[in-house]
Design a protein around this motif. Structure first.
Motif, PDB file in Angstrom:
ATOM      1  N   LYS A 112       2.475 -19.004 -47.922  1.00  0.00           N
ATOM      2  CA  LYS A 112       3.352 -20.346 -47.600  1.00  0.00           C
ATOM      3  C   LYS A 112       4.151 -19.957 -47.050  1.00  0.00           C
ATOM      4  N   ASP A 113       4.371 -20.280 -45.316  1.00  0.00           N
ATOM      5  CA  ASP A 113       5.759 -19.147 -44.853  1.00  0.00           C
ATOM      6  C   ASP A 113       5.779 -20.556 -44.557  1.00  0.00           C
ATOM      7  N   ASP A 114       5.662 -21.690 -44.327  1.00  0.00           N
ATOM      8  CA  ASP A 114       7.137 -22.786 -43.911  1.00  0.00           C
ATOM      9  C   ASP A 114       8.003 -23.108 -45.353  1.00  0.00           C
ATOM     10  N   VAL A 115       7.105 -22.427 -46.082  1.00  0.00           N
ATOM     11  CA  VAL A 115       8.613 -22.529 -47.331  1.00  0.00           C
ATOM     12  C   VAL A 115       9.078 -21.287 -47.074  1.00  0.00           C
ATOM     13  N   GLY A 116       8.293 -19.933 -47.091  1.00  0.00           N
ATOM     14  CA  GLY A 116       9.686 -18.529 -46.903  1.00  0.00           C
ATOM     15  C   GLY A 116      10.169 -18.329 -45.849  1.00  0.00           C
ATOM     16  N   LEU A 117       9.261 -18.983 -45.233  1.00  0.00           N
ATOM     17  CA  LEU A 117      10.575 -19.241 -43.222  1.00  0.00           C
ATOM     18  C   LEU A 117      12.373 -19.652 -43.946  1.00  0.00           C
ATOM     19  N   ARG A 118      12.196 -21.516 -45.014  1.00  0.00           N
ATOM     20  CA  ARG A 118      13.352 -22.204 -44.499  1.00  0.00           C
ATOM     21  C   ARG A 118      14.139 -21.113 -45.731  1.00  0.00           C
ATOM     22  N   TYR A 119      13.335 -20.032 -46.677  1.00  0.00           N
ATOM     23  CA  TYR A 119      14.204 -19.447 -47.364  1.00  0.00           C
ATOM     24  C   TYR A 119      14.623 -18.604 -46.831  1.00  0.00           C
ATOM     25  N   MET A 120      14.556 -17.718 -46.133  1.00  0.00           N
ATOM     26  CA  MET A 120      15.016 -16.483 -45.021  1.00  0.00           C
ATOM     27  C   MET A 120      15.882 -16.998 -44.136  1.00  0.00           C
ATOM     28  N   GLN A 121      16.251 -17.773 -43.512  1.00  0.00           N
ATOM     29  CA  GLN A 121      16.743 -18.320 -42.442  1.00  0.00           C
ATOM     30  C   GLN A 121      18.009 -19.356 -43.412  1.00  0.00           C
ATOM     31  N   SER A 122      17.936 -19.521 -44.030  1.00  0.00           N
ATOM     32  CA  SER A 122      18.905 -20.007 -45.287  1.00  0.00           C
ATOM     33  C   SER A 122      20.093 -18.929 -45.399  1.00  0.00           C
ATOM     34  N   ALA A 123      18.892 -17.726 -45.756  1.00  0.00           N
ATOM     35  CA  ALA A 123      19.753 -16.537 -46.130  1.00  0.00           C
ATOM     36  C   ALA A 123      20.640 -15.923 -45.608  1.00  0.00           C
ATOM     37  N   TYR A 124      19.896 -15.892 -44.029  1.00  0.00           N
ATOM     38  CA  TYR A 124      20.597 -14.714 -42.522  1.00  0.00           C
ATOM     39  C   TYR A 124      20.960 -16.234 -42.517  1.00  0.00           C
TER      40      TYR A 124
END
Length: 325
Positions: free
Chosen positions: A205-217
Motif C-alpha cells: 500500500k505504497d500510496d498510504v505508506g508514502l503519506r505517513y512517511m511524508q508527514s513524518a519527514y
C-alpha cells in the motif's frame, strides 16, 4: 540531545531494516553511521532521577554509565553482561527506579540487536513497572513503549497486531501533540508515523505508506535538533517510494534534496547512493545525459570513499545507460 543518545540508536531507521527494494535495481545500500534524535530510539527514562537520589559516583550509577558506554562502542556482549551486574546491584539495594531504568536499557539493547521476543518481554516488564508506579495509558513513557511494541510486531510480520498498535499510539500521540506540541511529543509522533508508513509499504500500500512517511519527514524538519544524517535517509527513502508509484518528478526532487543536504555532512561516505538513485530516476524519464552524469558522479564518490557497494551500483547504472543508447 546527548552524544550518548545519538550513538546508541543510530541504526533504528537504516535501510536494511526499513527500506525496501521498490524498483528494479533500486539501490538500498545501508549507510553505516546514521544518528537519530534521542527520543526516537532510546528512552524517555533518564539517569536524572537516579542521580538525584543517589550520589553521582555511586557504584550503581557508574555501572549503568559503563553499560551505555559499551553500547556506544557496539560492544553489546560486554554491555549486556554489565547490565545484569547493575540489575543485581539495584535489586540488592531495592532501588526501584534503577531497576526500571536498567530493564528499559536491556529492552532497547535487545531491540537494537533484533532480539525481538526478548525485547518484547522486557518492554512489557518496563511498562508494567511504570504503570504500577502510577502512570496511566496516556503517559508518554507508556505510549513510547507501546510504539516500540508495535514496531516489534511489525518486524515479526504480525501486521494486524502491529497496525492495531500503531493506530492506538497515533491516536494518543495526536491528542498529546494537539494539547502540548513539545519537541519530545512531535519526535515520538514522527517516529510512529514513519514506522507505520513502512508497514504499509510491506503490505503493498505504497500510496498510504508514502503519506505517513511524508508527514513524518515534515515533522522532523520542523524540530531544532534533527540531525542531517537522519533527514537525508528519509529523503532517499521518500524518493525511492515515489519511483515505485510512478511519481518520478517527486522522486527526483527528493533525491536532489538528499544530495544537497548530504553535501553538508563532512565525510559522508554514502552520498554516492543518492547520486545513483537520482540517475536511475532520470532514466525513467529517458533523460540519458543527466542520468549518465549523476551515475558517473556516484561512481567517482564510490571510488573516492573506497565504498565498493556504491561503486558497483554505479557501474550497473552506467551499464543500463549503455544498453539504452
Amino acid at each position: 540531545m546527548t552524544s550518548r543518545c545519538r550513538l546508541l540508536w543510530r541504526r533504528f531507521l537504516q535501510l536494511k531494516k526499513v527500506n525496501y527494494t521498490v524498483v528494479p535495481r533500486a539501490f538500498t545500500h545501508v549507510p553505516k553511521k546514521i544518528s537519530l534524535p534521542c527520543t526516537l530510539g532510546f528512552s524517555l527514562l533518564t539517569l536524572i532521577g537516579l542521580e538525584k537520589k543517589l550520589n553521582a559516583e555511586d557504584e550503581l550509577i557508574l555501572s549503568i554509565k559503563h553499560c551505555v558506554l559499551f553500547i556506544q562502542r557496539n560492544e553489546y556482549d560486554k554491555a549486556e553482561q554489565l547490565l545484569h551486574v547493575a540489575l543485581k546491584q539495584a535489586q540488592q539495594i531495592q532501588h526501584q527506579l534503577g531497576i526500571t531504568y536498567i530493564y528499559d536499557v536491556m529492552a532497547n539493547l535487545a531491540l537494537e540487536r533484533e532480539q525481538y521476543d526478548k525485547a518484547k518481554k522486557l518492554f512489557v516488564v518496563v511498562s508494567q513497572r511504570i504503570m504500577a508506579d502510577g502512570a496511566t495509558e496516556d503517559d508518554l513513557r507508556v505510549i513510547h513503549i507501546s510504539v516500540k511494541l508495535a514496531r516489534i510486531s511489525h518486524m515479526n510480520k504480525e501486521y494486524t497486531t502491529a497496525q492495531l498498535g500503531y493506530d492506538w499510539c497515533l491516536n494518543k500521540l495526536n491528542s498529546a501533540v494537539s494539547i502540548n506540541p513539545t519537541e519530545e511529543n512531535v519526535k515520538l509522533l514522527a517516529m510512529a508515523e514513519d514506522w507505520y508508513g513502512r508497514l504499509f509499504l510491506e503490505c503493498n500500500k505504497d500510496d498510504v505508506g508514502l503519506r505517513y512517511m511524508q508527514s513524518a519527514y515534515e515533522k522532523m524538519t520542523s524540530l531544532s535538533d534533527t540531525e542531517k544524517e537522519h533527514l537525508v535517509i528519509q529523503l532517499n527513502d521518500l524518493g525511492t517510494v515515489c519511483v515505485n508509484i510512478g511519481k518520478i518528478d517527486e522522486s527526483i526532487e527528493y533525491f536532489t534534496k538528499a544530495i544537497d543536504l548530504g553535501k553538508q555532512i563532512p565525510d559522508f561516505e554514502d552520498l554516492g547512493v543518492f547520486y545513483v538513485n537520482l540517475g536511475r530516476a532520470y532514466l525513467k524519464k529517458n533523460m540519458i545525459d543527466v542520468a549518465r552524469k549523476s551515475c558517473g558522479h556516484g561512481w567517482k564518490l564510490g571510488v573516492l570513499m573506497k565504498n565498493n557497494d556504491v561503486k558497483h551500483e554505479a557501474e550497473l547504472c552506467i551499464q543500463e545507460i549503455k544498453n539504452m543508447t
